[in-house]
Write an enzyme that holds these catalytic residues in place. Structure first.
Site, PDB file in Angstrom:
ATOM      1  N   CYS A 175       2.266 -26.849  -6.920  1.00  0.00           N
ATOM      2  CA  CYS A 175       1.395 -26.863  -5.810  1.00  0.00           C
ATOM      3  C   CYS A 175       2.291 -26.479  -4.360  1.00  0.00           C
ATOM      4  CB  CYS A 175       0.685 -28.033  -5.543  1.00  0.00           C
ATOM      5  SG  CYS A 175      -0.274 -28.580  -6.850  1.00  0.00           S
ATOM      6  N   HIS A 311      -1.193 -31.233   3.851  1.00  0.00           N
ATOM      7  CA  HIS A 311      -1.475 -30.916   2.246  1.00  0.00           C
ATOM      8  C   HIS A 311      -2.729 -31.274   1.983  1.00  0.00           C
ATOM      9  CE1 HIS A 311      -0.291 -30.045  -1.936  1.00  0.00           C
ATOM     10  NE2 HIS A 311      -0.727 -31.372  -2.402  1.00  0.00           N
ATOM     11  N   HIS A 348      -8.102 -25.953  -3.222  1.00  0.00           N
ATOM     12  CA  HIS A 348      -6.665 -25.864  -3.492  1.00  0.00           C
ATOM     13  C   HIS A 348      -6.050 -24.557  -4.437  1.00  0.00           C
ATOM     14  CE1 HIS A 348      -2.704 -27.294  -4.424  1.00  0.00           C
ATOM     15  NE2 HIS A 348      -2.985 -28.646  -4.844  1.00  0.00           N
ATOM     16  N   SER A 610       7.174  42.698  19.253  1.00  0.00           N
ATOM     17  CA  SER A 610       7.404  43.443  20.456  1.00  0.00           C
ATOM     18  C   SER A 610       8.662  42.743  21.470  1.00  0.00           C
ATOM     19  CB  SER A 610       6.151  43.908  21.365  1.00  0.00           C
ATOM     20  OG  SER A 610       6.380  44.762  22.123  1.00  0.00           O
TER      21      SER A 610
END
Length: 953
Positions: A175, A311, A348, A610
């Site tokens: 995780c 967390h 999660h 020209s």
């Protein structure tokens, strides 16, 4: 050694959010973005009926939209290889590009020492899709499957496909993977292993439209809601997502003018070790240690943190331990730190959880707003105790800083197995906007395909409409210098950001030529207009310097200041006098051509029509400015003094015009501009009679306003006297090729004009068509009309060999000049945009990233192995050579996943690599009993070459 790390780019996709703008909008609104599925959706996803009907089954998940879609062609990956690849790795590859591009970090320059630190979750796709299709092992082999799915190759694939030369390391700590990756990336930057680093992670579970069986005392939520730090919390819910950040040493970011989104002051990583209940349980001592180390590394007291992205899994044990560790480290404080967890919004995300929280915290710092804790019902008891340093917010609020200190945030991520990470952030300094000016600019867009170009232009237009406050100069700068250039392009000029949006919506693109040859077309008399130099004179100092220098020279020769004609509005109506027209026009073209040269637009050749041939000679270095103006001033005066005459444009071919001229001996062809555009000149009375003849023959014609018979026998005396003037000028070798409109001959670089050229040029017909045809002998030509009009472009378009060439008029007027530059760039011409800006104060701004093609690459189900592809199949080329060729073509289609395989297709041009090529040769050997010689296929790795070897055997 403490060293700040700047976050200079970030990208991600999360449940309910296709990009970071949508992500932050959802977070700020406190929106819960997990999905609840119906029974029918569950059954369609493959959930057994008895499981879906189980009372303990929770039909909830955070779904990531379209994980099966991937732009394989953008990264040069064959479709079949893309279909075999783990979608998590595909998502990370695209997100890595977006993170770099969001910060303007992908340019045409080599990427250099860019590190990659990333990880992914469990590979459900390999087990449920790839291994369920055994024919893939037969066609690609075990190694091919492993390379596309094993996590070892995740970071290195990104490095390979994006050309990144720093360390490429797969990170796997469950995780906490993506936040650990951020810590390792910071360490790599501090050690010097990387000068820029990518860090992040991805997690996608398959099938997505499924839930889970709730287990008492487990980590999953019983009611399908994740409510971290809530008294009613009962667990987490799963989700899928991907995120990456781009990091750079802060001092380098400031030096390079990067957009700094936030600063990482310090971070730490550790492991709980054995000091916890079990392997999967969190450890309070380990969390205390990682927080303490992170704040020590940052040199910051925990009391400085105003928002902490925790967390926060919403499990009873997890939240209790995390709060205990935080309380221990933070202690008591007079004010409270807001606590949040993005898991409340999106679930999660496993390996992507840490980077999802980091991006949330960075977004909060940038917006100076604290997002709410989504779904909050009742804060945990600990949060209401006296002296607690934390609070939770039910609604978004302004993030104030009363004492003027910079806002700081922190992010935690704790891995199953005990690897913990904590990162300390500080808000970036806000750039000052005072004293900056804006103005017109060129916005450029490119893409690999025409469809992507349209999508990219539309996406940018929408962004500019949504953000009209963006300075156009910054938008132009970012698009020009901080995006990779692709083949399909467009460029638009505008006065402001809203105008750029409108122009982008209306623009059409083109395919850029590879290393094109630019040919300057410099027009002759008739293209002039009062004030034709005015805008460029005001805006570009180098142009003004050339115009002013030239005007001073001419004033010394004629006693007239040409600035009244070139910059003013010609108050005395002098511009169309030949003796003034010619020096004014040549000077204008010379200054404009020099401006283009200063911007990096270098011609492979010049064609002057020209009097424009004198401007070409000046730009080619044959004549210095004073010499050029001396000749053209004398030329104009001599032509003004010539006998009166007339000129007539005839819309017919040269042969037809000569036939019509018949007995008109005093008339002649003065110019052949295109196959059906011829100019006749001579005495006015004869021209009038000739017009009657043309009317009788039904030939369309138009009388020019000229009062002299240019490029005819009536210029003989002027030509002789001009030659006398030219003899006093030392010829110089040309620096660029010049294609003469006298006969289409080419004066190569290093060569000089023959004696008597300028008199002959004045007397001879202008063969512009022949000059254009000579220019088209080059393979890729871009014609650029450098002057006040578009007449030469119009004529060149009618010349058959030039009809398909890119043609761009560049007029020194507001809008037209910048539009022309955009068209040149779109056609493949290199432009020095820094020189165009001329030192203007510009900054990078956030613009939309590349619109990847939404192509599905997915292994649906196992298919029966055909006898031809099965191991041990019959050998020997039993059928004829044509049949062998067909079989090889079909084999390639199967292995590459590309339908457009023909007998002469190149294996590697189709996206194949050496490993797959060897695998293909092995398949051919098993099928036909003959092993083609690989060395003989080096120059032509095609089905036809392989079939020829089989036939020879």
């Amino acid at each position: 050694m403490r060293q700040d790390i700047a976050i200079v780019g970030m990208a991600g996709r999360f449940p309910g959010a296709a990009n970071l703008d949508e992500y932050w909008s959802n977070l700020l609104a406190g929106r819960v973005s997990v999905t609840s599925f119906t029974r029918r959706e569950l059954l369609e996803a493959g959930v057994p009926a008895e499981e879906a009907d189980d009372p303990a089954y929770v039909p909830v998940c955070g779904v990531l939209a379209d994980p099966d879609l991937f732009d394989a062609g953008f990264f040069g990956i064959p479709p079949r290889e893309a279909a075999i690849m783990d979608p998590q790795q595909r998502l990370l590859l695209q997100t890595a590009w977006e993170a770099l591009e969001s910060g303007g970090l992908i340019t045409n320059a080599p990427m250099g020492r860019v590190g990659v630190f990333a990880g992914a979750g469990f590979n459900y796709y390999l087990h449920q899709q790839v291994l369920a299709a055994p024919e893939l092992l037969a066609t690609h082999g075990l190694l091919g499957v492993v390379l596309g799915n094993e996590k070892d190759h995740l970071a290195t694939r990104i490095a390979h496909r994006l050309g990144l030369g720093g360390p490429a390391i797969a990170v796997q700590t469950a995780c906490s993977t993506s936040l650990v990756a951020v810590h390792l990336a910071c360490q790599s930057l501090r050690s010097g292993d990387s000068d820029l680093a990518l860090a992040g992670g991805a997690y996608v579970a398959f099938p997505q439209n499924t839930g889970y069986l709730y287990e008492a005392k487990g980590i999953m939520s019983q009611d399908g809601a994740c409510r971290p730090f809530d008294a009613t919390a009962n667990g987490t819910v799963p989700g899928s997502g991907v995120g990456m950040v781009a990091l750079k040493r802060a001092e380098d970011a400031r030096r390079d003018g990067d957009r700094v989104l936030a600063v990482i002051e310090g971070s730490a990583v550790n492991n709980d070790g054995a000091d916890k209940v079990g392997y999967t349980a969190p450890g309070v001592a380990g969390q205390i240690d990682v927080l303490t180390c992170a704040y020590a590394a940052a040199g910051v007291e925990p009391s400085a943190i105003g928002y902490l992205e925790a967390h926060g899994t919403a499990t009873e044990v997890g939240d209790a331990i995390e709060l205990a560790a935080l309380r221990e480290v933070f202690g008591e404080r007079p004010d409270r730190c807001s606590l949040g967890s993005v898991k409340a919004n999106i679930g999660h995300l496993s390996a992507a959880a840490g980077v999802a929280g980091l991006i949330k915290a960075v977004s909060a710092l940038r917006a100076r707003r604290i997002p709410p804790l989504a779904g909050l019902k009742e804060p945990r008891q600990e949060l209401g105790e006296p002296g607690t340093p934390f609070t939770v917010d039910a609604v978004a609020r302004a993030w104030t800083s009363p004492d003027g200190r910079p806002r700081r945030a922190a992010v935690s991520s704790f891995g199953l197995g005990g690897t913990n990470a904590h990162v300390v952030l500080r808000e970036a300094e806000r750039p000052t906007t005072t004293g900056r000016t804006d103005g017109p600019g060129v916005v450029v867009v490119s893409a690999r395909t025409a469809e992507a170009l349209r999508a990219s232009a539309g996406r940018l237009a929408a962004h500019l409409r949504d953000h009209p406050e963006l300075p156009l100069a910054d938008v132009a700068f970012t698009s020009q210098e901080h995006r990779r250039s692709f083949t399909h392009r467009l460029g638009v000029a505008a006065e402001d950001t809203v105008g750029a949006a409108a122009a982008l919506e209306a623009a059409t693109g083109c395919t850029a030529l590879r290393q094109p040859d630019v040919v300057f077309l410099l027009p002759g008399q008739g293209a002039e207009a009062p004030g034709m130099s005015a805008w460029a004179h005001r805006r570009y100092p180098s142009f003004a310097k050339d115009i002013d220098a030239g005007c001073d020279i001419v004033e010394g020769l004629l006693g007239i200041d040409l600035r009244e004609l070139l910059i003013g509005d010609d108050p005395h109506h002098l511009l169309h006098r030949t003796d003034l027209t010619q020096p004014a026009l040549v000077l204008h073209e010379y200054a404009l051509g020099r401006l283009l040269l200063s911007w990096g637009v270098r011609p492979a050749a010049l064609i002057g029509h020209s009097v424009g041939e004198l401007a070409a000679a000046g730009l080619a270095g044959e004549l210095e400015l004073a010499e050029m103006l001396r000749l053209v001033t004398r030329r104009g005066a001599l032509m003004q003094q010539a006998p009166p005459g007339a000129m007539l444009v005839v819309l017919a071919g040269e042969d037809a015009v000569l036939e019509q001229l018949g007995a008109f001996e005093d008339l002649g062809i003065a110019a052949v501009n295109a196959p059906e555009v011829v100019v006749v000149s001579g005495p006015a009375e004869s021209v009038a009679e000739f017009r009657k003849r043309l009317d009788g023959a039904g030939v369309v014609h138009r009388l020019l306003p000229a009062q002299r018979a240019f490029h005819s026998w009536m210029m003989a005396d002027a030509a002789d006297r001009l030659d006398e003037e030219a003899r006093g000028i030392e010829p110089r070798p040309a620096e660029f090729a010049v294609i003469s409109s006298v006969d289409g001959g080419v004066l190569q670089p290093g060569e000089t004009r023959p004696a008597g050229f300028w008199g002959r040029q004045l007397r001879s017909p202008v063969r512009f068509r022949a000059a254009v045809e000579a220019a088209t002998s080059r393979p890729r030509v871009v014609f650029v009309e450098v002057g006040p009009g578009t007449g030469l472009i119009g004529s060149a378009r009618q010349v058959p060999p030039a009809a398909g060439s890119v043609m761009v008029p560049l007029q020194a007027r507001r809008g037209e000049l910048l539009s022309g530059l955009g068209a040149l760039w779109a056609g493949g011409v290199e432009v020095d945009w820094a020189a165009v800006r001329g030192g203007a104060d510009v900054r990078r701004v956030s613009l939309p990233t590349y619109p990847f093609a939404a192509e599905r690459h997915w292994i649906e189900a196992a298919a029966p192995i055909s006898p031809a592809s099965a191991p041990g199949a019959a050998t020997g080329a039993e059928e004829g050579p044509a049949s062998a060729l067909d079989e090889v073509v079909e084999l390639w289609r199967s292995m590459l996943g590309v339908a457009a395989v023909g007998p002469d297709s190149d294996f590697f041009a189709l996206g194949g690599d050496s490993l797959l090529f060897i695998r293909m040769i092995s398949r051919v050997r098993r099928r036909f009993g003959v092993a083609p010689e690989i060395a003989e296929l080096a120059d032509a790795p095609t089905p036809r070459a392989i079939a020829a070897q089989l036939r020879n055997e």
